[in-house]
Design an enzyme around this catalytic site. Structure first.
Site, mmCIF file in Angstrom:
data_model
loop_
_atom_site.group_PDB
_atom_site.id
_atom_site.type_symbol
_atom_site.label_atom_id
_atom_site.label_comp_id
_atom_site.label_asym_id
_atom_site.label_seq_id
_atom_site.Cartn_x
_atom_site.Cartn_y
_atom_site.Cartn_z
ATOM 1 N N ASN A 161 0.854 -1.183 0.000
ATOM 2 C CA ASN A 161 0.000 0.000 0.000
ATOM 3 C C ASN A 161 0.895 1.240 0.000
ATOM 4 O OD1 ASN A 161 -1.413 2.262 1.068
ATOM 5 N ND2 ASN A 161 -3.041 0.897 1.751
ATOM 6 N N ASP A 163 -0.138 4.450 -0.115
ATOM 7 C CA ASP A 163 -0.828 5.678 0.346
ATOM 8 C C ASP A 163 0.111 6.565 1.159
ATOM 9 O OD1 ASP A 163 -3.059 4.448 -0.622
ATOM 10 O OD2 ASP A 163 -4.023 4.148 1.317
ATOM 11 N N HIS A 164 0.965 5.899 1.958
ATOM 12 C CA HIS A 164 1.786 6.657 2.913
ATOM 13 C C HIS A 164 2.807 7.543 2.210
ATOM 14 C CE1 HIS A 164 -0.107 4.072 5.874
ATOM 15 N NE2 HIS A 164 0.084 3.116 4.992
ATOM 16 N N ARG A 172 3.368 18.534 1.888
ATOM 17 C CA ARG A 172 4.071 19.678 1.309
ATOM 18 C C ARG A 172 3.301 20.334 0.166
ATOM 19 N NH1 ARG A 172 9.566 21.486 1.829
ATOM 20 N NH2 ARG A 172 9.657 21.646 4.077
ATOM 21 N N HIS A 197 -5.655 3.615 -1.662
ATOM 22 C CA HIS A 197 -6.986 3.927 -1.147
ATOM 23 C C HIS A 197 -7.343 5.326 -1.639
ATOM 24 C CE1 HIS A 197 -9.744 4.175 2.673
ATOM 25 N NE2 HIS A 197 -10.370 4.458 1.566
ATOM 26 N N ARG A 199 -9.547 8.064 -1.198
ATOM 27 C CA ARG A 199 -10.552 8.500 -0.214
ATOM 28 C C ARG A 199 -11.376 9.642 -0.786
ATOM 29 N NH1 ARG A 199 -8.860 6.436 5.183
ATOM 30 N NH2 ARG A 199 -10.703 7.510 5.946
ATOM 31 N N ARG A 203 -7.236 12.793 0.668
ATOM 32 C CA ARG A 203 -6.195 13.291 1.581
ATOM 33 C C ARG A 203 -4.794 12.806 1.185
ATOM 34 N NH1 ARG A 203 -7.543 9.989 7.071
ATOM 35 N NH2 ARG A 203 -9.573 10.929 6.734
ATOM 36 N N GLU A 224 -8.625 0.425 -3.107
ATOM 37 C CA GLU A 224 -9.454 0.445 -1.888
ATOM 38 C C GLU A 224 -10.352 1.655 -1.942
ATOM 39 O OE1 GLU A 224 -7.709 0.804 1.965
ATOM 40 O OE2 GLU A 224 -6.355 -0.827 1.463
ATOM 41 N N THR A 255 -8.255 3.421 8.138
ATOM 42 C CA THR A 255 -9.489 2.635 8.180
ATOM 43 C C THR A 255 -9.650 1.998 9.556
ATOM 44 O OG1 THR A 255 -8.875 2.082 5.927
ATOM 45 C CG2 THR A 255 -10.803 0.973 6.826
ATOM 46 N N GLU A 305 -11.168 -9.402 2.721
ATOM 47 C CA GLU A 305 -9.872 -9.063 3.319
ATOM 48 C C GLU A 305 -10.102 -9.017 4.824
ATOM 49 O OE1 GLU A 305 -7.636 -5.643 1.829
ATOM 50 O OE2 GLU A 305 -6.709 -5.402 3.810
ATOM 51 N N HIS A 345 -3.767 -4.817 7.527
ATOM 52 C CA HIS A 345 -3.874 -3.688 8.470
ATOM 53 C C HIS A 345 -3.013 -3.942 9.707
ATOM 54 C CE1 HIS A 345 -5.286 0.018 10.094
ATOM 55 N NE2 HIS A 345 -5.978 0.235 8.992
HETATM 56 N N1 PXP Z 1 -5.938 -3.057 4.247
HETATM 57 C C1 PXP Z 1 -6.813 -2.033 4.333
HETATM 58 C C2 PXP Z 1 -8.244 -2.295 3.972
HETATM 59 C C3 PXP Z 1 -6.409 -0.746 4.738
HETATM 60 O O1 PXP Z 1 -7.305 0.260 4.822
HETATM 61 C C4 PXP Z 1 -5.051 -0.534 5.035
HETATM 62 C C5 PXP Z 1 -4.577 0.833 5.448
HETATM 63 O O2 PXP Z 1 -4.664 1.732 4.408
HETATM 64 C C6 PXP Z 1 -4.156 -1.633 4.920
HETATM 65 C C7 PXP Z 1 -4.638 -2.879 4.554
HETATM 66 C C8 PXP Z 1 -2.693 -1.496 5.209
HETATM 67 O O3 PXP Z 1 -2.519 -1.198 6.549
HETATM 68 P P1 PXP Z 1 -1.080 -0.742 7.087
HETATM 69 O O4 PXP Z 1 -0.769 0.565 6.451
HETATM 70 O O5 PXP Z 1 -1.267 -0.661 8.564
HETATM 71 O O6 PXP Z 1 -0.107 -1.800 6.673
#
Ligand code: PXP
Length: 396
Positions: A161, A163-164, A172, A197, A199, A203, A224, A255, A305, A345
């Site tokens: 994932n 997203d981070h 920034r 994801h 959203r 964000r 997602e 989430t 999941e 997660h």
């Molecule tokens: N699965 C889902 C449905 C999520 O919402 C997330 C977080 O975005 C993850 C997995 C991954 O979680 P983590 O970032 O804690 O590894």
């Protein structure tokens, strides 16, 4: 990491180590101590002979030796978390020779030696009495046949994932770091899927990211999303390889909790139907709960999941074990119903192995732990590169 494989033998390769790791993880799970730590050492006849002489005052090598952790000591050691079972030391030379004599593969012989060694760690002892020998033999046979039944057909896959990465960019408001570039690096490093994801409040991940990722991801793109009209239309246009429906609250940091499929069957069934018409399989992100699994199956989800957040955040080992058991039984229940099973997660470098060892689980979705580690594992080089510019006026 519940199992550590230590290789001291020049002929043991990565695939054999992997086989032993999987067997060991299965065995500790089947013995109901899935979160206990065990070291499995593959060594030579020479080293085994040294251990045999030092600890048992016996001449020559033997095939397997077990060293329970804190054997005979006062048990302040019992409070160590995760609990440690001990070490199983196996002579790979003996295993190969015994396999040849019995007409079986080295892997099959190693399976038996691991089972035998772990049972010794758990207190079984065939040398104590005839009755104990019979009990240990029966347990070995039971575990070996379970092992055959449970041997997984598909390897679990890692989907990263990203997203981070987008979260840092958005902080920034500029163009870097780019989650699209991150996704390419993840794939080059072996990830079998990319997760983003999108959203409603945008964000982190932006529409542009998903559009480009659709073109560039070579493995599988898992989108997602909440089941909101605008995002559903976007997914239908983009056609990701998988849509994972998640609950989405505006104020949450990430989430929180799984979807309540039971109370939203109609709405979710409609979304699944729309996706099916566009040939997009749907996964439902749910807590490991039997009623949610049944509801997910009834409305035609392809995957569930399983939410591993409560397992990851458990405050002590007893609670973690309870949560693990819920994930394990839920994964089996979903699989028996014909659902495909992913999980994710809060998974990190310590708590993932036990989940990855669960047979029905096909894919783990992991983000935060990987990006957090990347900050540190990449920081050294990033500072060196900047030092070169600051101190030498040039990077190259
Ligand atoms: N699965 C889902 C449905 C999520 O919402 C997330 C977080 O975005 C993850 C997995 C991954 O979680 P983590 O970032 O804690 O590894």
């Amino acid at each position: 990491m519940p199992v550590e494989l230590i290789n001291q033998h020049p002929q043991v390769n990565a695939s054999l180590l992997n086989h032993c790791r999987k067997t060991s993880l299965q065995i500790i799970r089947l013995c109901a101590v899935p979160l206990h730590h065990v070291n499995v050492v593959l060594t030579t006849d020479g080293k085994m002979a040294e251990l045999n002489s030092h600890y048992r005052h016996k001449e020559g090598a033997t095939n397997v030796l077990s060293f329970p952790f804190g054997d005979g000591e006062e048990s302040f050691l019992d409070s160590i978390s995760p609990p440690i079972l001990g070490d199983v030391v196996i002579s790979y030379d003996r295993a190969v020779e015994e396999a040849r004599l019995s007409g079986i593969t080295s892997e099959q012989r190693l399976d038996w030696l691991i089972v035998h060694g772990v049972l010794h760690l758990l207190g079984y002892d065939h040398e104590r009495s005839e009755k104990d020998a019979a009990v240990m033999f029966d347990k070995e046979q039971e575990l070996l046949s379970e092992l055959k039944i449970h041997r997984r057909i598909v390897m679990p896959r890692l989907a990263v994932n990203v997203d981070h990465v987008a979260t840092i960019r958005q902080a920034r408001g500029i163009e870097e770091p780019d989650p699209v570039a991150a996704a390419a690096i993840c794939e080059l490093a072996g990830a079998k899927g990319i997760v983003v994801h999108l959203r409603e409040d945008r964000r982190h991940i932006q529409d542009r990211d998903v559009r480009i990722l659709r073109e560039t991801v070579k493995t599988r793109l898992n989108l997602e999303m909440g089941a909101a009209k605008e995002i559903i239309n976007f997914a239908l246009e983009i056609k990701p390889d998988l849509v994972t429906l998640v609950p989405e609250k505006r104020l949450e940091l990430t989430t929180e909790g799984g979807l309540d499929v039971v109370s939203q069957q109609k709405k979710l069934a409609k979304t699944i139907d729309k996706m099916a018409k566009a040939s997009i399989p749907v996964s439902l992100f749910i807590d490991p709960d039997s009623s949610q699994i049944k509801a997910a199956n009834e409305i035609g989800a392809t995957f569930v999941e399983l939410h591993t957040g409560r397992y990851a955040d458990a405050e002590d080992e007893a609670l973690r074990f309870e949560e693990f058991e819920m994930i394990r039984t839920s994964a089996e229940e979903a699989h028996l119903l014909g659902l495909r099973v992913n999980a994710g997660h809060g998974l990190n470098y310590v708590n993932t192995a036990a989940i990855a060892a669960l047979d029905p689980i096909e894919e783990l979705s992991i983000g935060h732990a990987i990006i957090s580690r990347a900050v540190f594992s990449g920081l050294d080089l990033a500072v060196r590169d900047m030092c070169a510019i600051v101190e030498n006026g040039s990077y190259y």
